[in-house]
Structures are given as structure tokens and as C-alpha cells.
Design a protein around this motif. Structure first.
Motif, PDB file in Angstrom:
ATOM      1  N   ARG A  65     -33.385 -38.527 -26.252  1.00  0.00           N
ATOM      2  CA  ARG A  65     -33.799 -39.075 -27.559  1.00  0.00           C
ATOM      3  C   ARG A  65     -35.198 -38.615 -27.927  1.00  0.00           C
ATOM      4  NH1 ARG A  65     -33.285 -45.249 -28.169  1.00  0.00           N
ATOM      5  NH2 ARG A  65     -34.286 -44.700 -30.134  1.00  0.00           N
ATOM      6  N   LEU A  66     -36.106 -38.591 -26.955  1.00  0.00           N
ATOM      7  CA  LEU A  66     -37.467 -38.112 -27.217  1.00  0.00           C
ATOM      8  C   LEU A  66     -37.468 -36.630 -27.610  1.00  0.00           C
ATOM      9  CD1 LEU A  66     -39.412 -39.888 -24.332  1.00  0.00           C
ATOM     10  CD2 LEU A  66     -39.574 -40.369 -26.783  1.00  0.00           C
ATOM     11  N   ARG A  67     -36.621 -35.847 -26.952  1.00  0.00           N
ATOM     12  CA  ARG A  67     -36.534 -34.418 -27.295  1.00  0.00           C
ATOM     13  C   ARG A  67     -36.031 -34.234 -28.725  1.00  0.00           C
ATOM     14  NH1 ARG A  67     -34.075 -32.109 -21.796  1.00  0.00           N
ATOM     15  NH2 ARG A  67     -36.026 -31.531 -20.820  1.00  0.00           N
ATOM     16  N   GLU A  68     -35.004 -34.989 -29.101  1.00  0.00           N
ATOM     17  CA  GLU A  68     -34.459 -34.888 -30.451  1.00  0.00           C
ATOM     18  C   GLU A  68     -35.494 -35.284 -31.498  1.00  0.00           C
ATOM     19  OE1 GLU A  68     -30.835 -37.134 -30.633  1.00  0.00           O
ATOM     20  OE2 GLU A  68     -29.895 -35.906 -29.064  1.00  0.00           O
ATOM     21  N   ARG A  69     -36.232 -36.346 -31.218  1.00  0.00           N
ATOM     22  CA  ARG A  69     -37.294 -36.763 -32.139  1.00  0.00           C
ATOM     23  C   ARG A  69     -38.351 -35.681 -32.276  1.00  0.00           C
ATOM     24  NH1 ARG A  69     -41.288 -41.169 -30.211  1.00  0.00           N
ATOM     25  NH2 ARG A  69     -42.163 -39.297 -29.342  1.00  0.00           N
ATOM     26  N   ASP A  70     -38.696 -35.049 -31.148  1.00  0.00           N
ATOM     27  CA  ASP A  70     -39.692 -33.985 -31.168  1.00  0.00           C
ATOM     28  C   ASP A  70     -39.202 -32.781 -31.980  1.00  0.00           C
ATOM     29  OD1 ASP A  70     -42.166 -32.784 -30.400  1.00  0.00           O
ATOM     30  OD2 ASP A  70     -41.033 -31.565 -28.955  1.00  0.00           O
ATOM     31  N   ARG A  71     -37.928 -32.420 -31.794  1.00  0.00           N
ATOM     32  CA  ARG A  71     -37.367 -31.291 -32.552  1.00  0.00           C
ATOM     33  C   ARG A  71     -37.351 -31.586 -34.047  1.00  0.00           C
ATOM     34  NH1 ARG A  71     -32.922 -31.287 -28.636  1.00  0.00           N
ATOM     35  NH2 ARG A  71     -33.630 -29.976 -26.933  1.00  0.00           N
ATOM     36  N   MET A  83     -29.858 -43.775 -17.798  1.00  0.00           N
ATOM     37  CA  MET A  83     -30.593 -44.413 -18.900  1.00  0.00           C
ATOM     38  C   MET A  83     -31.892 -43.645 -19.183  1.00  0.00           C
ATOM     39  SD  MET A  83     -28.857 -46.980 -20.021  1.00  0.00           S
ATOM     40  CE  MET A  83     -29.951 -48.115 -20.795  1.00  0.00           C
ATOM     41  N   ALA A  84     -32.572 -43.245 -18.129  1.00  0.00           N
ATOM     42  CA  ALA A  84     -33.811 -42.477 -18.298  1.00  0.00           C
ATOM     43  C   ALA A  84     -33.513 -41.108 -18.906  1.00  0.00           C
ATOM     44  CB  ALA A  84     -34.524 -42.318 -16.966  1.00  0.00           C
ATOM     45  N   LEU A  85     -32.380 -40.481 -18.508  1.00  0.00           N
ATOM     46  CA  LEU A  85     -31.990 -39.197 -19.084  1.00  0.00           C
ATOM     47  C   LEU A  85     -31.666 -39.338 -20.573  1.00  0.00           C
ATOM     48  CD1 LEU A  85     -29.794 -37.751 -16.216  1.00  0.00           C
ATOM     49  CD2 LEU A  85     -31.883 -36.756 -17.122  1.00  0.00           C
ATOM     50  N   ALA A  86     -31.015 -40.449 -20.941  1.00  0.00           N
ATOM     51  CA  ALA A  86     -30.700 -40.693 -22.353  1.00  0.00           C
ATOM     52  C   ALA A  86     -31.979 -40.875 -23.161  1.00  0.00           C
ATOM     53  CB  ALA A  86     -29.797 -41.915 -22.486  1.00  0.00           C
ATOM     54  N   LEU A  87     -32.922 -41.595 -22.595  1.00  0.00           N
ATOM     55  CA  LEU A  87     -34.208 -41.792 -23.264  1.00  0.00           C
ATOM     56  C   LEU A  87     -34.943 -40.454 -23.425  1.00  0.00           C
ATOM     57  CD1 LEU A  87     -36.326 -43.732 -24.400  1.00  0.00           C
ATOM     58  CD2 LEU A  87     -37.201 -44.008 -22.088  1.00  0.00           C
ATOM     59  N   GLU A 130     -36.455 -33.830 -15.110  1.00  0.00           N
ATOM     60  CA  GLU A 130     -35.085 -34.077 -15.546  1.00  0.00           C
ATOM     61  C   GLU A 130     -34.095 -33.902 -14.391  1.00  0.00           C
ATOM     62  OE1 GLU A 130     -31.985 -32.564 -19.014  1.00  0.00           O
ATOM     63  OE2 GLU A 130     -33.899 -31.531 -18.717  1.00  0.00           O
ATOM     64  N   GLU A 131     -34.290 -32.859 -13.573  1.00  0.00           N
ATOM     65  CA  GLU A 131     -33.415 -32.634 -12.416  1.00  0.00           C
ATOM     66  C   GLU A 131     -33.514 -33.783 -11.415  1.00  0.00           C
ATOM     67  OE1 GLU A 131     -34.550 -28.796 -10.927  1.00  0.00           O
ATOM     68  OE2 GLU A 131     -33.701 -27.759 -12.663  1.00  0.00           O
ATOM     69  N   ALA A 132     -34.708 -34.295 -11.205  1.00  0.00           N
ATOM     70  CA  ALA A 132     -34.888 -35.426 -10.287  1.00  0.00           C
ATOM     71  C   ALA A 132     -34.177 -36.666 -10.817  1.00  0.00           C
ATOM     72  CB  ALA A 132     -36.372 -35.705 -10.088  1.00  0.00           C
ATOM     73  N   LEU A 133     -34.233 -36.888 -12.113  1.00  0.00           N
ATOM     74  CA  LEU A 133     -33.521 -38.026 -12.706  1.00  0.00           C
ATOM     75  C   LEU A 133     -32.014 -37.884 -12.508  1.00  0.00           C
ATOM     76  CD1 LEU A 133     -35.470 -38.574 -16.064  1.00  0.00           C
ATOM     77  CD2 LEU A 133     -35.566 -39.984 -14.005  1.00  0.00           C
ATOM     78  N   ARG A 134     -31.509 -36.671 -12.677  1.00  0.00           N
ATOM     79  CA  ARG A 134     -30.070 -36.417 -12.474  1.00  0.00           C
ATOM     80  C   ARG A 134     -29.665 -36.673 -11.020  1.00  0.00           C
ATOM     81  NH1 ARG A 134     -28.224 -34.293 -17.090  1.00  0.00           N
ATOM     82  NH2 ARG A 134     -29.472 -32.718 -18.109  1.00  0.00           N
ATOM     83  N   GLU A 135     -30.482 -36.203 -10.074  1.00  0.00           N
ATOM     84  CA  GLU A 135     -30.187 -36.372  -8.648  1.00  0.00           C
ATOM     85  C   GLU A 135     -30.099 -37.851  -8.270  1.00  0.00           C
ATOM     86  OE1 GLU A 135     -33.046 -34.300  -6.248  1.00  0.00           O
ATOM     87  OE2 GLU A 135     -32.491 -32.358  -7.071  1.00  0.00           O
ATOM     88  N   HIS A 136     -30.947 -38.658  -8.883  1.00  0.00           N
ATOM     89  CA  HIS A 136     -30.982 -40.083  -8.550  1.00  0.00           C
ATOM     90  C   HIS A 136     -30.049 -40.910  -9.432  1.00  0.00           C
ATOM     91  CE1 HIS A 136     -34.566 -38.646  -6.489  1.00  0.00           C
ATOM     92  NE2 HIS A 136     -34.452 -39.730  -5.702  1.00  0.00           N
TER      93      HIS A 136
END
Length: 146
Positions: A25-31, A18-22, A8-14
Motif C-alpha cells: 500500500r505504501l508503494r502504491e501511494r508513493d507511485r 499483514m506487513a507485506l500488504a502494508l 521485503e524478503e525477510a517479511l516473506r520468510e517469516h
């Protein structure tokens, strides 16, 4: 291999929003689908002849595996196997090997001393010495003992 947090940190740095939003969404579905399941059993049931007969009945009348039977009656799979394969626990005989082993284990847990066998002492005649006692193992040597 990176952890999810590092990813997640690498995605933020770059700047990959869109990848962070995805990922979010996966985390919310998992919860949403995550549940807390209760433990299979807290303590095992004490094996009794009635419980052993119930295990045999389930084994004969259903297509359940030993693990499923164990879960249903509240014992471990090894106990189910002992009942099915060896016929253990089917009698109330206190001298049955499994009952003796259980009683010894309970005594150890309580801290009861082991019952000692009575030594067959031979009477010593007047003027004779008593035979020397068998030496007990006093313990093991450690590396520092030498």
C-alpha cells in the motif's frame, strides 16, 4: 542496514503477510504521488547587460533569494551574486574583465591557440652569438622516471 528488497524478503520468510500488504500500500501511494520533474535548466543563458539589469530589478523589487532569481532567469547563483555584489556584466565593454575571461574560455573550448606575446628580440651584431633561450619546463617526472 538492509535494503527495502531485503526487508521485503525477510517479511516473506517469516510469513508476515499483514506487513507485506502494508508495504505494498505504501508503494502504491508513493507511485501515485511521484512525479517526474523537469531539469531546472538545460543550458545557462549567456550573460548580457540586459539580463544583468533584469537580475538587479528582481533583486530590488522582490524578496527573492539569489538562487530563486538564478532559477527564474536561467543562470547559476554565482552569476547572480556577481551582478548584485560586484556590478559585473552591466556594460557591453569588450575589455571588461568578465568579457575577457569569457572570450578566453570560448577560445579554449574551440581549441584556438593562445595568442603569444611578441618577444622583444634584440638585434645580434655580426660575430656575436645569440643569447640562450630560456628553457621551458619539459614536463613533470613520473614515478617510473627515476
Amino acid at each position: 542496514m538492509a535494503t527495502l528488497k531485503e526487508f521485503e524478503e525477510a517479511l516473506r520468510e517469516h510469513g508476515m503477510n499483514m506487513a507485506l500488504a502494508l508495504l505494498e500500500r505504501l508503494r502504491e501511494r508513493d507511485r501515485a504521488t511521484r512525479t517526474v520533474k523537469p531539469a531546472r535548466r538545460l543550458t545557462g543563458q549567456k550573460m548580457t547587460p540586459d539580463l544583468a539589469r533584469q537580475i538587479l530589478e528582481l533583486h530590488a523589487s522582490t524578496g527573492m533569494t539569489q538562487q530563486e532569481i538564478a532559477f527564474k532567469v536561467g543562470v547559476n547563483q554565482g552569476r547572480v551574486n556577481e551582478v548584485i555584489k560586484r556590478g559585473k556584466w552591466l556594460t557591453d565593454d569588450p575589455h571588461a574583465p568578465e568579457a575577457v575571461a569569457r572570450d578566453k574560455a570560448v577560445a579554449r573550448l574551440r581549441g584556438d591557440p593562445k595568442p603569444r606575446k611578441a618577444a622583444s628580440a634584440k638585434p645580434v651584431k655580426a660575430g656575436e652569438k645569440a643569447p640562450p633561450r630560456a628553457r621551458r619546463n619539459q614536463g613533470q617526472l613520473a614515478f617510473g622516471d627515476l
